[in-house]
Design a protein around this motif. Structure first.
Motif, PDB file in Angstrom:
ATOM      1  N   PRO A 337      10.625  23.018  20.520  1.00 56.20           N
ATOM      2  CA  PRO A 337      10.768  23.559  21.877  1.00 56.20           C
ATOM      3  C   PRO A 337       9.602  24.424  22.320  1.00 56.20           C
ATOM      4  O   PRO A 337       9.118  24.298  23.445  1.00 56.20           O
ATOM      5  CB  PRO A 337      12.070  24.377  21.784  1.00 56.20           C
ATOM      6  N   GLU A 338       9.118  25.295  21.428  1.00 53.82           N
ATOM      7  CA  GLU A 338       8.036  26.191  21.828  1.00 53.82           C
ATOM      8  C   GLU A 338       6.735  25.431  22.078  1.00 53.82           C
ATOM      9  O   GLU A 338       5.942  25.789  22.952  1.00 53.82           O
ATOM     10  CB  GLU A 338       7.821  27.293  20.779  1.00 53.82           C
ATOM     11  N   GLU A 340       6.628  22.203  23.073  1.00 50.75           N
ATOM     12  CA  GLU A 340       6.824  21.444  24.307  1.00 50.75           C
ATOM     13  C   GLU A 340       6.600  22.332  25.533  1.00 50.75           C
ATOM     14  O   GLU A 340       6.002  21.906  26.524  1.00 50.75           O
ATOM     15  CB  GLU A 340       8.242  20.842  24.327  1.00 50.75           C
ATOM     16  N   GLU A 341       7.059  23.579  25.468  1.00 52.16           N
ATOM     17  CA  GLU A 341       6.862  24.502  26.580  1.00 52.16           C
ATOM     18  C   GLU A 341       5.378  24.830  26.746  1.00 52.16           C
ATOM     19  O   GLU A 341       4.851  24.885  27.862  1.00 52.16           O
ATOM     20  CB  GLU A 341       7.660  25.782  26.341  1.00 52.16           C
ATOM     21  N   LYS A 344       3.659  21.870  28.398  1.00 54.75           N
ATOM     22  CA  LYS A 344       3.966  21.785  29.828  1.00 54.75           C
ATOM     23  C   LYS A 344       3.097  22.750  30.629  1.00 54.75           C
ATOM     24  O   LYS A 344       2.564  22.411  31.684  1.00 54.75           O
ATOM     25  CB  LYS A 344       5.447  22.098  30.069  1.00 54.75           C
ATOM     26  N   ARG A 345       2.938  23.967  30.101  1.00 54.62           N
ATOM     27  CA  ARG A 345       2.108  24.952  30.802  1.00 54.62           C
ATOM     28  C   ARG A 345       0.656  24.507  30.830  1.00 54.62           C
ATOM     29  O   ARG A 345      -0.036  24.639  31.836  1.00 54.62           O
ATOM     30  CB  ARG A 345       2.203  26.326  30.117  1.00 54.62           C
ATOM     31  N   ARG A 348      -0.069  21.576  33.442  1.00 55.16           N
ATOM     32  CA  ARG A 348       0.185  21.766  34.870  1.00 55.16           C
ATOM     33  C   ARG A 348      -1.102  21.689  35.675  1.00 55.16           C
ATOM     34  O   ARG A 348      -2.129  22.146  35.234  1.00 55.16           O
ATOM     35  CB  ARG A 348       0.859  23.131  35.093  1.00 55.16           C
TER      36      ARG A 348
END
Length: 348
Positions: A337-338, A340-341, A344-345, A348
């Motif tokens: 999860p960390e 993937e986050e 994503k950032r 962008r």
């Protein structure tokens, strides 16, 4: 050669025609040394390249860019680091993962960055200049003894191992990431030490390796063996006897780790201590390919095992480092999860 020709052009006019932006960066003089795929580069080519660099430095150039296929660019970068010591100007190796006729080619951007680093940058070392991220936001300048090709097709394939890159680079700017680089000088002094003994091999250890692998190297007259050992620098017991024989015959045997990151630490387990008693020399955190190149270079100076070991463990430019920085080992795993986050950032 290969994709590493960067742009299929060899005269300044052809290069300016293919990449017009180069005219705003530098005045080019070009010379074609070889037209070979990089897997066909070897000691003869390393020596010719090193001597040519020495001649051009004496002629007053402000920097040198070497177009090279990516497959073995890190081998050549290591060889030139040992053969061209303390240069007064940047020596920048550059290639491309995708040829210049493809829309996704990194050739032109890499060349623009490399020319800027060579012409205007203040870091006078042998470096590799290739994509930093997967986009063309910036390139990285990697020290020639700590860099390795780490992906077969990604444009951001080159990575500094067990350390951080020397700098980021764009066609207009070079930003050092560290303070211990060798700065550009105005003099023309450089030590060209272009020699190589090719009776050297890398042995990538695997479980159940048989003694005849080492015995064949002994029988064929090799003078140096670099082992990429497991863990902290280990091989199995069946290899002990041929390794003992090799050392007694005056063959220099060096230990590196196939993990790439980290250090050879042969005092920890019985296996490591046994191997050192046989005469095997631990090479700290020197990369296996760099150890291979350096051993060939060293053996061209001396074959005495004690002198070879001393030269191997005397750092020329970063091939051994005292410690691995906290951010020298970053390999993220997808799916978490960390991560993937974070991705994503970043996308962008």
């Amino acid at each position: 050669g290969g994709t590493g020709a960067v742009i299929p052009a060899f005269t300044p006019g052809e290069l300016y025609g293919a990449v017009p932006e180069l005219a705003d960066i530098c005045n080019l003089k070009t010379e074609k040394l070889f037209g070979v795929f990089s897997e066909n580069m070897g000691p003869a080519e390393y020596i010719t390249t090193a001597k040519t660099i020495g001649r051009e430095i004496a002629n007053g150039v402000d920097g040198i860019v070497i177009g090279h296929g990516t497959d073995t660019m890190h081998h050549t970068a290591a060889a030139l680091t040992f053969m061209v010591q303390n240069p007064p100007v940047p020596i920048v190796m550059v290639g491309s993962q995708r040829s210049s006729d493809r829309p996704s080619s990194d050739a032109a951007f890499n060349l623009r960055c490399a020319c800027n680093a060579a012409a205007n940058g203040q870091i006078a070392e042998v470096m590799v200049c290739m994509f930093g991220p997967t986009s063309d936001a910036y390139n990285l300048l990697h020290r020639g003894t700590r860099v390795r090709k780490m992906h077969s097709s990604y444009r951001s394939t080159f990575r500094t191992i067990s350390d951080i890159p020397v700098a980021t680079c764009t066609p207009t700017e070079v930003k050092p990431l560290r303070k211990d680089f060798t700065p550009r000088r105005k003099d023309r002094q450089v030590k060209i030490d272009a020699r190589f003994d090719d009776r050297v091999a890398i042995v990538y250890y695997y479980p159940a390796m048989k003694p005849d692998i080492i015995e064949s190297l002994i029988d064929n007259g090799y003078k140096g063996i670099v082992i990429a050992g497991t863990g902290l620098g280990h091989v199995n017991k069946p290899l002990y006897e041929p390794l003992r024989k090799a050392c007694k015959m005056g063959i220099s045997v060096m230990m590196t780790v196939q993990t790439l990151w980290g250090y050879v630490q042969m005092f920890v387990y019985d296996t490591g201590r046994d191997l050192m008693e046989l005469g095997i020399v631990p090479c700290s955190n020197m990369l296996p390919e760099v150890a291979y190149i350096k051993l060939g270079w060293v053996l061209a100076h001396t074959e005495t095992r004690e002198e070879v070991a001393k030269m191997m463990l005397t750092t020329v430019n970063g091939e051994i480092t005292e410690r691995e920085p906290h951010d020298g080992y970053l390999i993220f795993q997808g799916g978490l999860p960390e991560i993937e986050e974070f991705l994503k950032r970043g996308l962008r």
